[in-house]
Design a protein around this motif. Structure first.
Motif, short mmCIF file in Angstrom:
data_model
loop_
_atom_site.label_atom_id
_atom_site.label_comp_id
_atom_site.label_asym_id
_atom_site.label_seq_id
_atom_site.Cartn_x
_atom_site.Cartn_y
_atom_site.Cartn_z
N ASN A 130 0.82 -1.21 0.00
CA ASN A 130 0.00 0.00 0.00
C ASN A 130 0.86 1.27 0.00
O ASN A 130 0.50 2.26 -0.62
N ALA A 131 1.99 1.23 0.69
CA ALA A 131 2.90 2.39 0.69
C ALA A 131 3.43 2.65 -0.71
O ALA A 131 3.52 3.81 -1.15
N PHE A 132 3.74 1.60 -1.44
CA PHE A 132 4.21 1.75 -2.82
C PHE A 132 3.11 2.33 -3.70
O PHE A 132 3.35 3.24 -4.50
N ILE A 133 1.90 1.84 -3.53
CA ILE A 133 0.75 2.34 -4.30
C ILE A 133 0.53 3.82 -4.00
O ILE A 133 0.33 4.63 -4.92
N ARG A 134 0.55 4.18 -2.73
CA ARG A 134 0.37 5.59 -2.36
C ARG A 134 1.46 6.48 -2.96
O ARG A 134 1.20 7.61 -3.39
N TRP A 135 2.69 5.98 -3.01
CA TRP A 135 3.79 6.75 -3.59
C TRP A 135 3.53 6.99 -5.08
O TRP A 135 3.74 8.09 -5.59
N GLN A 136 3.06 5.98 -5.79
CA GLN A 136 2.76 6.14 -7.20
C GLN A 136 1.61 7.13 -7.39
O GLN A 136 1.62 7.94 -8.33
N GLU A 137 0.61 7.07 -6.50
CA GLU A 137 -0.49 8.03 -6.57
C GLU A 137 0.04 9.46 -6.37
O GLU A 137 -0.36 10.38 -7.08
N GLU A 138 0.94 9.63 -5.40
CA GLU A 138 1.50 10.95 -5.13
C GLU A 138 2.28 11.47 -6.33
O GLU A 138 2.18 12.64 -6.71
N LYS A 139 3.09 10.61 -6.93
CA LYS A 139 3.84 11.03 -8.12
C LYS A 139 2.88 11.39 -9.26
O LYS A 139 3.13 12.35 -9.99
N GLY A 140 1.81 10.66 -9.39
CA GLY A 140 0.81 10.98 -10.40
C GLY A 140 0.16 12.33 -10.13
O GLY A 140 -0.06 13.13 -11.05
N ARG A 141 -0.15 12.59 -8.87
CA ARG A 141 -0.73 13.90 -8.50
C ARG A 141 0.24 15.03 -8.81
O ARG A 141 -0.15 16.09 -9.33
N GLN A 142 1.51 14.82 -8.50
CA GLN A 142 2.51 15.86 -8.78
C GLN A 142 2.62 16.13 -10.28
O GLN A 142 2.68 17.28 -10.70
N ALA A 143 2.64 15.07 -11.07
CA ALA A 143 2.72 15.23 -12.53
C ALA A 143 1.46 15.90 -13.07
O ALA A 143 1.54 16.74 -13.98
N ALA A 144 0.30 15.55 -12.51
CA ALA A 144 -0.95 16.18 -12.95
C ALA A 144 -0.96 17.66 -12.60
O ALA A 144 -1.40 18.49 -13.41
N ASP A 145 -0.45 18.00 -11.42
CA ASP A 145 -0.36 19.42 -11.04
C ASP A 145 0.55 20.17 -12.01
O ASP A 145 0.24 21.29 -12.42
N GLN A 146 1.65 19.55 -12.37
CA GLN A 146 2.57 20.17 -13.32
C GLN A 146 1.89 20.38 -14.67
O GLN A 146 2.00 21.45 -15.27
N ALA A 147 1.16 19.38 -15.13
CA ALA A 147 0.46 19.50 -16.41
C ALA A 147 -0.60 20.60 -16.35
O ALA A 147 -0.76 21.38 -17.31
N ARG A 148 -1.32 20.69 -15.23
CA ARG A 148 -2.32 21.75 -15.08
C ARG A 148 -1.67 23.13 -15.09
O ARG A 148 -2.19 24.07 -15.69
N ASP A 149 -0.52 23.25 -14.42
CA ASP A 149 0.19 24.53 -14.40
C ASP A 149 0.62 24.94 -15.82
O ASP A 149 0.49 26.10 -16.21
N VAL A 150 1.13 23.98 -16.57
CA VAL A 150 1.54 24.27 -17.95
C VAL A 150 0.33 24.67 -18.78
O VAL A 150 0.38 25.65 -19.54
N ALA A 151 -0.78 23.95 -18.63
CA ALA A 151 -1.99 24.27 -19.38
C ALA A 151 -2.51 25.65 -19.01
O ALA A 151 -2.93 26.42 -19.88
N ALA A 152 -2.49 25.97 -17.73
CA ALA A 152 -2.95 27.30 -17.29
C ALA A 152 -2.04 28.39 -17.85
O ALA A 152 -2.52 29.43 -18.30
N GLY A 153 -0.76 28.16 -17.83
CA GLY A 153 0.19 29.12 -18.39
C GLY A 153 -0.04 29.31 -19.88
O GLY A 153 0.02 30.43 -20.40
N PHE A 154 -0.33 28.22 -20.57
CA PHE A 154 -0.60 28.29 -22.00
C PHE A 154 -1.88 29.07 -22.26
O PHE A 154 -1.94 29.87 -23.21
N ALA A 155 -2.88 28.89 -21.42
CA ALA A 155 -4.14 29.63 -21.59
C ALA A 155 -3.88 31.13 -21.46
O ALA A 155 -4.39 31.93 -22.27
N TRP A 156 -3.10 31.53 -20.46
CA TRP A 156 -2.79 32.95 -20.30
C TRP A 156 -1.96 33.46 -21.48
O TRP A 156 -2.15 34.61 -21.93
N LEU A 157 -1.06 32.65 -21.97
CA LEU A 157 -0.28 33.03 -23.14
C LEU A 157 -1.19 33.27 -24.34
O LEU A 157 -1.03 34.24 -25.07
N MET A 158 -2.16 32.40 -24.54
CA MET A 158 -3.10 32.55 -25.65
C MET A 158 -3.97 33.79 -25.48
O MET A 158 -4.25 34.49 -26.46
N ILE A 159 -4.40 34.08 -24.28
CA ILE A 159 -5.18 35.30 -24.03
C ILE A 159 -4.33 36.53 -24.34
O ILE A 159 -4.78 37.46 -25.02
#
Length: 175
Positions: A130-159
């Motif tokens: 379960n600790a290994f699974i939680r670690w993979q979930e955390e890494k996925g959350r971090q990568a998703a946050d990074q992708a959202r930040d890039v997408a948000a930055g791109f949206a402001w760039l387009m505006i």
């Protein structure tokens, strides 16, 4: 793109194999309990066969996980996997002992003692998975946050680019 690839093709694959681990260990614990409790020979034999099949499932998931980790792993992945492997090495001899005692016709109290020795190891083994699974979930959350930040930055760039294009267009039209 890199973050989404990491989430979908690496972290979730590692997590899937670890979930297979968890299912195998959990179901083996149930089958082992059945081996101890069942008096019916064929039913007990089926539980023993289930343990063997679940062990093979675990080994297949371990091999697949090792292949993924050979391509993409961090220190935490390795540390958590080592903890899983250590628990596996500690528990599997106990499982074999319970099976052997049962096949030798051990007394119920002997079986209870054997199960009491194995049960905490199974719980710890599941906790390490379960600790290994939680670690993979955390890494996925971090990568998703990074992708959202890039997408948000791109949206402001387009505006900004749109506003700039409108201003340039108005200036050109005015001239």
């Amino acid at each position: 793109d890199a973050a989404l690839t990491q989430i979908n093709e690496v972290n979730s694959v590692k997590q899937r194999h670890a979930i297979d681990f968890r299912g195998s260990v959990h179901d083996r614990a149930i089958a082992l309990r059945d081996v101890v409790m069942l008096e019916d020979g064929p039913s007990r034999q089926q539980a023993l066969a289930d343990i063997d099949a679940l062990t093979a499932d675990y080994q297949r998931a371990a091999k697949a996980l090792d292949e993924v980790l050979a391509r993409d792993a961090d220190a935490q992945d390795h540390q958590l996997l080592q903890a899983i492997q250590l628990k596996q090495q500690q528990v599997e001899p106990g499982i074999a002992r319970v099976r052997e005692l049962r096949q030798l016709g051990a007394l119920p109290q002997d079986m209870a003692v054997a199960m009491d020795e194995v049960r905490p190891g199974l719980v710890d083994w599941l906790a390490s998975i379960n600790a290994f699974i939680r670690w993979q979930e955390e890494k996925g959350r971090q990568a998703a946050d990074q992708a959202r930040d890039v997408a948000a930055g791109f949206a402001w760039l387009m505006i900004g680019a749109t506003v700039l294009a409108l201003v340039v267009g108005l200036i050109i039209a005015r001239l």
